[in-house]
Enzyme design. Structure first.
Site, short mmCIF file in Angstrom:
data_model
loop_
_atom_site.label_atom_id
_atom_site.label_comp_id
_atom_site.label_asym_id
_atom_site.label_seq_id
_atom_site.Cartn_x
_atom_site.Cartn_y
_atom_site.Cartn_z
N GLU A 41 8.77 34.68 -8.30
CA GLU A 41 8.32 33.32 -8.03
C GLU A 41 6.89 33.13 -8.56
O GLU A 41 5.96 33.80 -8.12
CB GLU A 41 8.34 33.05 -6.52
CG GLU A 41 8.06 31.59 -6.20
CD GLU A 41 8.11 31.28 -4.70
OE1 GLU A 41 7.44 31.99 -3.92
OE2 GLU A 41 8.79 30.33 -4.32
N GLU B 268 -6.04 37.18 10.41
CA GLU B 268 -6.94 37.01 11.56
C GLU B 268 -6.40 36.02 12.61
O GLU B 268 -6.60 36.22 13.80
CB GLU B 268 -8.30 36.50 11.08
CG GLU B 268 -9.04 37.51 10.20
CD GLU B 268 -10.26 36.93 9.50
OE1 GLU B 268 -10.89 37.67 8.74
OE2 GLU B 268 -10.58 35.74 9.70
N ALA B 269 -5.75 34.97 12.14
CA ALA B 269 -5.25 33.95 13.08
C ALA B 269 -3.72 33.91 13.11
O ALA B 269 -3.11 33.75 14.17
CB ALA B 269 -5.80 32.57 12.70
N GLY C 99 -7.56 29.06 10.19
CA GLY C 99 -8.02 30.41 9.88
C GLY C 99 -7.10 31.11 8.90
O GLY C 99 -6.15 30.52 8.37
N CYS D 260 8.91 25.39 -3.18
CA CYS D 260 9.75 26.57 -3.00
C CYS D 260 11.09 26.42 -3.73
O CYS D 260 11.69 27.40 -4.13
CB CYS D 260 9.95 26.86 -1.52
SG CYS D 260 10.33 25.41 -0.57
N LYS E 219 -0.49 26.81 12.86
CA LYS E 219 -1.57 27.27 11.98
C LYS E 219 -1.32 26.75 10.58
O LYS E 219 -0.41 27.20 9.88
CB LYS E 219 -1.67 28.79 11.93
CG LYS E 219 -3.03 29.19 11.31
CD LYS E 219 -3.10 30.61 10.82
CE LYS E 219 -2.66 30.81 9.41
NZ LYS E 219 -3.40 30.06 8.38
N GLU F 43 11.50 30.00 6.05
CA GLU F 43 11.73 29.32 4.78
C GLU F 43 10.86 30.05 3.77
O GLU F 43 9.62 29.96 3.83
CB GLU F 43 11.26 27.86 4.85
CG GLU F 43 12.06 26.98 5.76
CD GLU F 43 13.48 26.80 5.32
OE1 GLU F 43 13.79 27.08 4.14
OE2 GLU F 43 14.30 26.39 6.15
#
Ligand code: TXE
Length: 496
Positions: free
Chosen positions: A395, A215-216, A211, A294, A181, A255
């Protein structure tokens, strides 16, 4: 040279079982470019039904794919790398349109690194050797690696194609099928890749579901019919995903966020030379990729006796960053990835000011002309303060760096480690003792010494503390995508 957004279709489907498919309930969402806020395309607003259909396809494909030889899989991974390489310019323009980052980064970093990732894992599985031990004169112990089966992968929007490569290459190389996803903000490159490699992989081996997270992403991470969940994103989202996966006792790798210290010792100013220039560039890397990394070196720690001179040069260099249209090759900093992200960064700049931080550079949204006036731009911003402030602890994920000073090695280590995160860190020094001992004392999974922001495929990457666990890149990644089978074989003739 100037580039532009590639032509998108009006809408795209999910990629399931080797074909593009409309979402089962017919819902789509709009994806806009952060460069100028124009509509790019519509993508499926998938729900549990779409997710389950992809998981079913992957489960049907897993036995055949899991039994392919390493040589066969390596051959296919090399072909995927070739496809990305041949379409480098289109992928780069797509990433720039979708994410807002500069074309010089997508052309020179995101896409070539993704190519290399597929090549690295293709080669790695060919070079692997198994393990056999004679336990005694009549017993042999064999260790054999087997794929997990179906892997759920959820990725963020800051390096859409590269994060895909980091997850998908080792998973396929190890013999797993994938349901991926992508982030809702950056669905384009995963879709384009699926289209381009549809004929290379058997149906069901690689599936893409678009999505939103709840929801996904949630049904994907919660499904009892996947065998592992791999995630990159915010720490709090990672905590949710672990909860979903824990119901099935599925292994996870995470991660997560970071607040990486970039530590400058006084020996860097011993000579005004190329190394000092490199240190200044290393400090300014807080703005690389608009700070949406990150491992962004988002805290700069400077030894107090060199602070005035060093920060003066860092500010000069920061002010020389060329912001603007990310499709122009000379642009160094483009747009933030979304309106939400833009808003969040501006709020943090305000929080910093309210906490009493001194603004040394930037400090506001960047106003650009023409169509770009509708895009999401922020001035590279330097805030001076102390490590207890929120802008030092949370962050921000933008081109905002928090600067403070330290007296000696002990204080540098204390400040560097005074964070809940432990993903990256930088240490800059000419002192041989410091360049080994300081990184060893910093609690982070990756410490760059006299360099920063290198991500070679063959160096392991991952977090300590709340930055996650498990590693990506490097051979050790393969073990996160498979399980070991131990066979004990007795060939004692008298006891058969
Ligand atoms: O991240 P999320 P968001 C940080 C950064 C940023 C903040 C918010 O500080 O400002 O996170 O960004 C999916 N179940 N990072 O909201 O939520 C989501 O659809 C399953 C740091 O975009 O972590 C997307 O595919 N999936 C970071 C992916 O998770 C869910 C990179 C990442 O989204 C879900 C990105 C749910 N309940 C943001 N909720 C890094 N450090 O690399 C969301 N998702």
């Amino acid at each position: 040279m100037s580039y532009s957004a590639p032509k998108f279709k009006e809408k795209y489907g999910n990629f399931i079982n080797g074909k593009f498919q409309d979402p089962i309930d017919g819902q789509y969402f709009e994806n806009h470019s952060p460069v100028d806020n124009k509509l790019l395309a519509k993508y499926p607003r998938s729900n549990e039904k779409d997710v389950n259909s992809a998981i079913e396809a992957a489960n049907k494909a897993k036995h055949e794919w899991g039994n392919t030889s390493a040589a066969e899989r390596a051959g296919i991974l090399h072909k995927i790398a070739d496809v990305i390489q041949e379409n480098l310019e289109t992928f780069a323009q797509m990433e720039t349109a979708d994410n807002g980052k500069s074309i010089r980064e997508t052309m020179n970093a995101d896409v070539p690194l993704a190519v290399d990732h597929f090549r690295y894992f293709a080669s790695a599985i060919r070079a692997e050797e198994g393990s056999a031990t004679e336990l005694n004169e009549n017993t042999l112990s064999l260790i054999i690696n087997e794929p997990l089966g179906v892997v759920a992968q959820i990725i963020p929007w800051n390096f859409p194609l590269l994060m895909l490569a980091w997850k998908v290459a080792p998973a396929l190389a190890s013999g797993n099928c994938v349901v991926l996803k992508p982030a809702e903000q950056t669905p384009a490159s995963a879709t384009f890749l699926a289209e381009k490699i549809a004929d290379l992989l058997p149906p069901g081996v690689f599936n893409v579901i678009h999505g939103f997270g709840p929801e996904a992403g949630k049904p994907l991470a919660s499904s009892p019919n996947v065998d592992k969940v791999a995630f990159t994103g915010e720490t709090t989202t990672g905590q949710l995903i672990m909860q979903y996966a824990s119901k099935n006792l599925h292994p996870v790798t995470m991660e997560l966020g970071g607040k990486s210290p970039n530590v400058f010792f006084n020996s860097i100013m011993d000579h005004d030379d190329a190394f000092l220039d490199k240190c200044i560039e290393g400090a300014v890397l807080f703005a690389f990729n608009q700070g949406e990394v990150c491992t962004a070196p988002s805290r700069i720690l400077i030894q107090e006796d060199i602070y005035d001179e060093f920060i003066k040069r860092v500010i000069e260099r920061t002010k020389a960053i060329k912001m603007g249209n990310p499709f122009e090759e000379s642009t160094m900093m483009g747009a933030q990835a979304s309106s939400d992200q833009h808003q969040k960064i501006l709020e943090y700049i305000k929080i910093g000011k309210d906490e009493g931080a001194e603004v040394l550079a930037g400090g506001d949204a960047a106003k650009l002309d023409g169509d770009l006036a509708n895009g999401f731009y922020i001035q590279p911003t330097i805030l001076k303060g102390h490590n207890k402030m929120r802008v030092f602890q949370e962050e921000i994920f933008g081109p905002v760096v928090a600067v403070c000073t330290f007296k000696d090695e002990a204080e540098a280590i204390e400040i560097a480690n005074d964070t809940m995160y432990g993903l990256g860190a930088g240490v800059w020094t000419r002192d041989a003792h410091q360049l080994y001992q300081i990184p060893r004392a910093i609690k982070a999974g990756r410490v760059w010494v006299n360099c920063y922001h290198d991500y070679p495929a063959h160096a392991p990457f991952g977090g300590y503390k709340k930055s996650g666990f498990g590693r990506e890149n490097h051979l050790m990644m393969l073990n996160h995508y498979r399980q070991s089978k131990n066979m004990l074989i007795s060939y004692d003739k008298n006891k058969l």
